[in-house]
Design a protein around this motif. Sequence first.
Motif, short mmCIF file in Angstrom:
data_model
loop_
_atom_site.label_atom_id
_atom_site.label_comp_id
_atom_site.label_asym_id
_atom_site.label_seq_id
_atom_site.Cartn_x
_atom_site.Cartn_y
_atom_site.Cartn_z
N VAL A 112 0.75 -1.22 0.03
CA VAL A 112 -0.10 0.13 -0.07
C VAL A 112 0.99 1.57 0.03
N ARG A 113 1.75 1.34 0.87
CA ARG A 113 2.83 2.44 0.75
C ARG A 113 3.29 2.77 -0.44
N GLY A 114 3.86 1.66 -1.29
CA GLY A 114 4.35 1.80 -2.49
C GLY A 114 3.10 2.39 -3.46
N ARG A 115 1.92 2.08 -3.35
CA ARG A 115 0.81 2.37 -4.33
C ARG A 115 0.73 4.19 -3.92
N LEU A 116 0.73 4.33 -2.47
CA LEU A 116 0.45 5.74 -2.08
C LEU A 116 1.94 6.39 -2.94
N ARG A 117 3.09 6.20 -2.76
CA ARG A 117 4.11 6.76 -3.31
C ARG A 117 4.01 7.03 -4.78
N ALA A 118 3.06 6.21 -5.46
CA ALA A 118 2.98 6.34 -7.04
C ALA A 118 1.91 7.35 -7.08
N LEU A 119 1.22 7.93 -6.01
CA LEU A 119 0.12 9.00 -6.35
C LEU A 119 1.02 10.39 -6.00
N ALA A 120 2.28 10.39 -5.76
CA ALA A 120 2.88 11.67 -5.11
C ALA A 120 3.10 12.56 -6.65
N GLY A 121 3.55 11.84 -7.74
CA GLY A 121 3.50 12.71 -8.87
C GLY A 121 2.22 13.29 -9.15
N PRO A 122 1.08 12.61 -9.55
CA PRO A 122 -0.02 13.10 -9.83
C PRO A 122 -0.62 14.05 -9.06
N LEU A 123 -0.30 13.77 -7.45
CA LEU A 123 -0.81 14.88 -6.78
C LEU A 123 0.14 16.18 -6.89
N LEU A 124 1.33 16.09 -7.11
CA LEU A 124 2.23 17.48 -7.28
C LEU A 124 1.47 17.90 -8.45
N ILE A 125 1.17 17.28 -9.62
CA ILE A 125 0.79 17.75 -10.86
C ILE A 125 -0.39 18.81 -10.40
N GLY A 126 -1.48 17.92 -9.70
CA GLY A 126 -2.80 18.87 -9.45
C GLY A 126 -2.52 20.01 -8.78
N MET A 127 -1.72 19.78 -7.64
CA MET A 127 -1.47 20.95 -6.49
C MET A 127 -0.84 22.20 -7.44
N GLY A 128 0.16 21.87 -8.18
CA GLY A 128 1.05 22.81 -9.17
C GLY A 128 0.04 23.56 -10.01
N ALA A 129 -0.92 22.74 -10.63
CA ALA A 129 -1.95 23.17 -11.54
C ALA A 129 -2.85 24.09 -11.06
N LEU A 130 -3.16 23.65 -9.74
CA LEU A 130 -4.32 24.70 -8.87
C LEU A 130 -3.59 26.17 -8.51
N TYR A 131 -2.27 25.89 -8.20
CA TYR A 131 -1.43 27.25 -7.92
C TYR A 131 -1.40 28.04 -9.01
N ALA A 132 -1.10 27.66 -10.13
CA ALA A 132 -0.69 28.29 -11.49
C ALA A 132 -2.10 28.69 -12.00
N LEU A 133 -3.13 28.08 -11.91
CA LEU A 133 -4.53 28.47 -12.28
C LEU A 133 -4.81 29.48 -11.63
N GLY A 134 -4.89 29.20 -10.10
CA GLY A 134 -5.23 30.45 -9.42
C GLY A 134 -4.39 31.93 -9.33
N ALA A 135 -3.18 31.60 -9.68
CA ALA A 135 -2.37 32.82 -10.04
C ALA A 135 -2.89 33.62 -11.31
N VAL A 136 -3.21 32.77 -12.36
CA VAL A 136 -3.62 33.26 -13.47
C VAL A 136 -4.92 34.14 -13.29
N VAL A 137 -6.07 33.33 -12.62
CA VAL A 137 -7.25 34.04 -12.17
C VAL A 137 -7.15 35.27 -11.39
N VAL A 138 -6.20 35.37 -10.57
CA VAL A 138 -6.05 36.42 -9.70
C VAL A 138 -5.40 37.61 -10.29
N PHE A 139 -4.32 37.34 -11.14
CA PHE A 139 -3.67 38.27 -12.06
C PHE A 139 -4.57 38.97 -12.86
N LEU A 140 -5.58 38.02 -13.58
CA LEU A 140 -6.50 38.75 -14.54
C LEU A 140 -7.68 39.65 -13.99
#
Length: 143
Positions: A112-140
């Motif tokens: 299970v730990r290994g499967r959770l570790r495999a989610l780290a990349g997609p979680l970083l992508i999602g979190m980063g996309a939210l930050y970037a999108l949020g920044a674009v919305v605020v900037f506009l």
Amino acid sequence: MGALNSIELIVVLVGLLGLALVMAGIRRTVRERRFLRHAVRAPAKVIGRRPRTEAGGVQRWLTSLRFTTADGSEITADSRITYPRPSHELGAQVRVIYDPANPREVRIDDGVRGRLRALAGPLLIGMGALYALGAVVVFLTIH
């Protein structure tokens, strides 16, 4: 358009942080998938544990393993994954996942730990996309 004020600068920096997180997540996901696509499982024995100090002075534990590859080579290597405390008793029998092209690239197959570790990349992508999108919305919004 003139120089950015301090609020705009913060928004731009948050957006750049988001993009950096997306890139790190993509890199991690690609490396994990590449490793798992070629990885082979084998029984192994825990032959050592030792502390390792990581960035920020955080102490983690390396697990030394001995196992035999599919071609019969005996390998002694440290797990790629470190743990916050010793993960397994000395002499314990565990299953490992290793890269046949580089058998020293090995880690304990911890389910299970290994499967959770495999989610780290997609979680970083999602979190980063939210930050970037949020920044674009605020900037506009402020323009």
